[in-house]
Scaffold this motif. Sequence first.
Motif, PDB file in Angstrom:
ATOM      1  N   MET A   1      -7.627   1.567  13.820  1.00 42.71           N
ATOM      2  CA  MET A   1      -6.053   0.318  13.730  1.00 42.71           C
ATOM      3  C   MET A   1      -7.172  -1.199  13.853  1.00 42.71           C
ATOM      4  SD  MET A   1      -3.119   1.604  14.692  1.00 42.71           S
ATOM      5  CE  MET A   1      -2.962   3.416  15.560  1.00 42.71           C
ATOM      6  N   ASP A   2      -7.858  -1.084  14.867  1.00 44.98           N
ATOM      7  CA  ASP A   2      -8.107  -2.710  15.312  1.00 44.98           C
ATOM      8  C   ASP A   2      -9.796  -2.949  14.544  1.00 44.98           C
ATOM      9  OD1 ASP A   2      -7.476  -1.952  18.001  1.00 44.98           O
ATOM     10  OD2 ASP A   2      -9.062  -2.007  19.206  1.00 44.98           O
ATOM     11  N   GLU A   3     -10.268  -2.358  13.350  1.00 48.82           N
ATOM     12  CA  GLU A   3     -11.392  -3.033  12.620  1.00 48.82           C
ATOM     13  C   GLU A   3     -10.055  -3.190  11.632  1.00 48.82           C
ATOM     14  OE1 GLU A   3     -15.133   0.111  11.749  1.00 48.82           O
ATOM     15  OE2 GLU A   3     -13.036   0.794  11.527  1.00 48.82           O
TER      16      GLU A   3
ATOM     17  N   ASP B   1      -6.296  -0.069   1.218  1.00 52.64           N
ATOM     18  CA  ASP B   1      -6.081   0.810   0.300  1.00 52.64           C
ATOM     19  C   ASP B   1      -6.551   1.779   0.749  1.00 52.64           C
ATOM     20  OD1 ASP B   1      -6.962   1.626  -1.760  1.00 52.64           O
ATOM     21  OD2 ASP B   1      -9.023   0.717  -2.022  1.00 52.64           O
ATOM     22  N   ILE B   2      -6.232   3.272   0.881  1.00 54.17           N
ATOM     23  CA  ILE B   2      -6.738   4.786   1.685  1.00 54.17           C
ATOM     24  C   ILE B   2      -6.893   5.361   0.931  1.00 54.17           C
ATOM     25  CG2 ILE B   2      -4.173   4.560   2.353  1.00 54.17           C
ATOM     26  CD1 ILE B   2      -5.535   4.960   4.915  1.00 54.17           C
TER      27      ILE B   2
ATOM     28  N   GLU C   1      -5.453  -9.811  -1.066  1.00 56.26           N
ATOM     29  CA  GLU C   1      -7.196  -8.556  -0.844  1.00 56.26           C
ATOM     30  C   GLU C   1      -6.814  -7.380  -0.385  1.00 56.26           C
ATOM     31  OE1 GLU C   1      -9.157 -11.418  -0.131  1.00 56.26           O
ATOM     32  OE2 GLU C   1     -10.346 -10.116   0.801  1.00 56.26           O
ATOM     33  N   ILE C   2      -7.506  -6.457  -0.661  1.00 51.61           N
ATOM     34  CA  ILE C   2      -7.657  -5.683  -1.073  1.00 51.61           C
ATOM     35  C   ILE C   2      -8.420  -4.953   0.874  1.00 51.61           C
ATOM     36  CG2 ILE C   2      -8.593  -2.970  -1.312  1.00 51.61           C
ATOM     37  CD1 ILE C   2      -8.716  -4.998  -4.334  1.00 51.61           C
ATOM     38  N   ILE C   3      -8.069  -4.668   1.757  1.00 53.71           N
ATOM     39  CA  ILE C   3      -8.286  -4.270   2.771  1.00 53.71           C
ATOM     40  C   ILE C   3      -8.377  -2.493   2.889  1.00 53.71           C
ATOM     41  CG2 ILE C   3      -7.484  -4.203   5.487  1.00 53.71           C
ATOM     42  CD1 ILE C   3      -7.878  -6.955   4.760  1.00 53.71           C
ATOM     43  N   ASP C   4      -9.648  -2.328   3.346  1.00 56.83           N
ATOM     44  CA  ASP C   4     -10.537  -0.928   3.836  1.00 56.83           C
ATOM     45  C   ASP C   4      -9.475  -0.212   4.712  1.00 56.83           C
ATOM     46  OD1 ASP C   4     -11.282   1.360   4.304  1.00 56.83           O
ATOM     47  OD2 ASP C   4     -13.677   0.958   4.199  1.00 56.83           O
TER      48      ASP C   4
ATOM     49  N   GLY D   1       0.395  -1.506   0.229  1.00 59.17           N
ATOM     50  CA  GLY D   1      -0.049  -0.019  -0.168  1.00 59.17           C
ATOM     51  C   GLY D   1       0.624   1.154  -0.153  1.00 59.17           C
ATOM     52  N   ILE D   2       0.544   2.719  -0.063  1.00 60.31           N
ATOM     53  CA  ILE D   2       1.100   3.391  -0.420  1.00 60.31           C
ATOM     54  C   ILE D   2       1.531   4.048   0.566  1.00 60.31           C
ATOM     55  CG2 ILE D   2      -0.345   4.146  -2.360  1.00 60.31           C
ATOM     56  CD1 ILE D   2      -1.376   6.711  -0.751  1.00 60.31           C
ATOM     57  N   ASP D   3       2.603   5.105   1.056  1.00 62.68           N
ATOM     58  CA  ASP D   3       2.581   5.334   2.650  1.00 62.68           C
ATOM     59  C   ASP D   3       1.527   5.933   2.951  1.00 62.68           C
ATOM     60  OD1 ASP D   3       5.194   4.877   1.112  1.00 62.68           O
ATOM     61  OD2 ASP D   3       5.910   6.573   1.888  1.00 62.68           O
ATOM     62  N   GLY D   4       1.583   5.416   4.440  1.00 62.68           N
ATOM     63  CA  GLY D   4       1.224   6.322   5.173  1.00 62.68           C
ATOM     64  C   GLY D   4      -0.248   5.125   5.356  1.00 62.68           C
ATOM     65  N   SER D   5      -0.630   3.756   4.454  1.00 59.30           N
ATOM     66  CA  SER D   5      -1.265   2.895   4.817  1.00 59.30           C
ATOM     67  C   SER D   5      -2.153   2.464   5.926  1.00 59.30           C
ATOM     68  CB  SER D   5      -1.233   2.042   3.387  1.00 59.30           C
ATOM     69  OG  SER D   5      -0.557   1.615   3.339  1.00 59.30           O
ATOM     70  N   GLY D   6      -1.082   1.995   6.318  1.00 55.12           N
ATOM     71  CA  GLY D   6      -0.578   1.841   7.954  1.00 55.12           C
ATOM     72  C   GLY D   6      -0.092   0.065   7.523  1.00 55.12           C
ATOM     73  N   LYS D   7       0.599  -0.184   6.472  1.00 59.87           N
ATOM     74  CA  LYS D   7       1.342  -1.305   6.209  1.00 59.87           C
ATOM     75  C   LYS D   7       2.038  -1.679   7.858  1.00 59.87           C
ATOM     76  CE  LYS D   7       4.509  -0.355   2.915  1.00 59.87           C
ATOM     77  NZ  LYS D   7       3.087   1.896   2.937  1.00 59.87           N
ATOM     78  N   SER D   8       2.845  -0.595   7.936  1.00 54.09           N
ATOM     79  CA  SER D   8       4.245  -1.579   9.821  1.00 54.09           C
ATOM     80  C   SER D   8       3.319  -1.260  10.450  1.00 54.09           C
ATOM     81  CB  SER D   8       5.235  -0.206   9.600  1.00 54.09           C
ATOM     82  OG  SER D   8       5.649   0.078   8.747  1.00 54.09           O
ATOM     83  N   THR D   9       2.220  -0.683  10.897  1.00 51.28           N
ATOM     84  CA  THR D   9       1.462  -0.375  12.229  1.00 51.28           C
ATOM     85  C   THR D   9       0.837  -2.245  12.058  1.00 51.28           C
ATOM     86  OG1 THR D   9       1.004   1.615  11.363  1.00 51.28           O
ATOM     87  CG2 THR D   9      -0.259   0.484  12.903  1.00 51.28           C
ATOM     88  N   GLN D  10       0.092  -2.699  10.991  1.00 47.47           N
ATOM     89  CA  GLN D  10      -0.948  -3.784  11.068  1.00 47.47           C
ATOM     90  C   GLN D  10      -0.079  -4.886  10.774  1.00 47.47           C
ATOM     91  OE1 GLN D  10      -4.030  -4.441  11.097  1.00 47.47           O
ATOM     92  NE2 GLN D  10      -3.920  -2.354  11.181  1.00 47.47           N
ATOM     93  N   LEU D  11       1.568  -5.079   9.997  1.00 48.23           N
ATOM     94  CA  LEU D  11       2.693  -5.967  10.449  1.00 48.23           C
ATOM     95  C   LEU D  11       2.552  -6.193  11.851  1.00 48.23           C
ATOM     96  CD1 LEU D  11       5.401  -6.263   7.797  1.00 48.23           C
ATOM     97  CD2 LEU D  11       5.577  -6.806  10.080  1.00 48.23           C
TER      98      LEU D  11
END
Length: 196
Positions: A176-178, A124-125, A168-171, A12-22
């Motif tokens: 963060m929890d959702e 996807d953000i 899988e496309i994630i909204d 995902g683009i920068d700021g989409s939350g990749k590292s947070t979710q990982l």
Amino acid sequence: MHNKPKIIVFSGIDGSGKSTQLNLLYNELLTNYRVFISKIEYMPLNEMNKNLIKNLLIEFKSGIEILKQAMTLHTNDNKFDYILCDRYLMCYLAYAYMYGIEPIELIRKMLFFIKNPDLTLYFDIDVNLALNRIKERNSGINKHENYESLIKAKIGYEKLYKSFGNLEIIDANRSMDEINNSVKDTLIKRKLITHF
Ligand code: ADP
């Protein structure tokens, strides 16, 4: 578990939350599994210009980054149950598109040594929301993190992701929890884990 590690890509683009979710998933998996994190470092594509030799060197350097990740995945076969990748080939290609580099040519050159992930999560953000999150982030803003560049990177992803399997496309516009719950549901749905 004794099979090959399951490779899960966070894209995902920068700021989409990749590292947070990982990191959220990493901590949850770690209680029961052997988990390894593989990150492709930021590529110096923004330094590309009209100098052919310099461009070739940058392409080479980027190729090495991707190759290094591919080798890491190969060497860690059997040692881990899950490998979580912060960025992958597809992310590189989406960003290459942002800098006007023809991705198809790169796919052709690089795909032969790249493993197919078991799951690619695309966060996807909305670009403005991503930019707001980047501004609030502790680590500051990179040169390419502006509206025009991120829109191009998003278009790059949208052009490319259909050609990558197991997507899988994630909204990612949600809390963060959702998002974390969607990630876990996806792993269960795709039979990459039985339960958390
Ligand atoms: P990426 O790795 O895709 O660049 P990060 O995970 O670093 O994105 O997230 C960027 C910033 O946004 C971080 O400061 C993070 O704490 C914050 N953030 C991540 N996910 C959310 C969310 N769902 N809601 C609000 N802020 C978030």
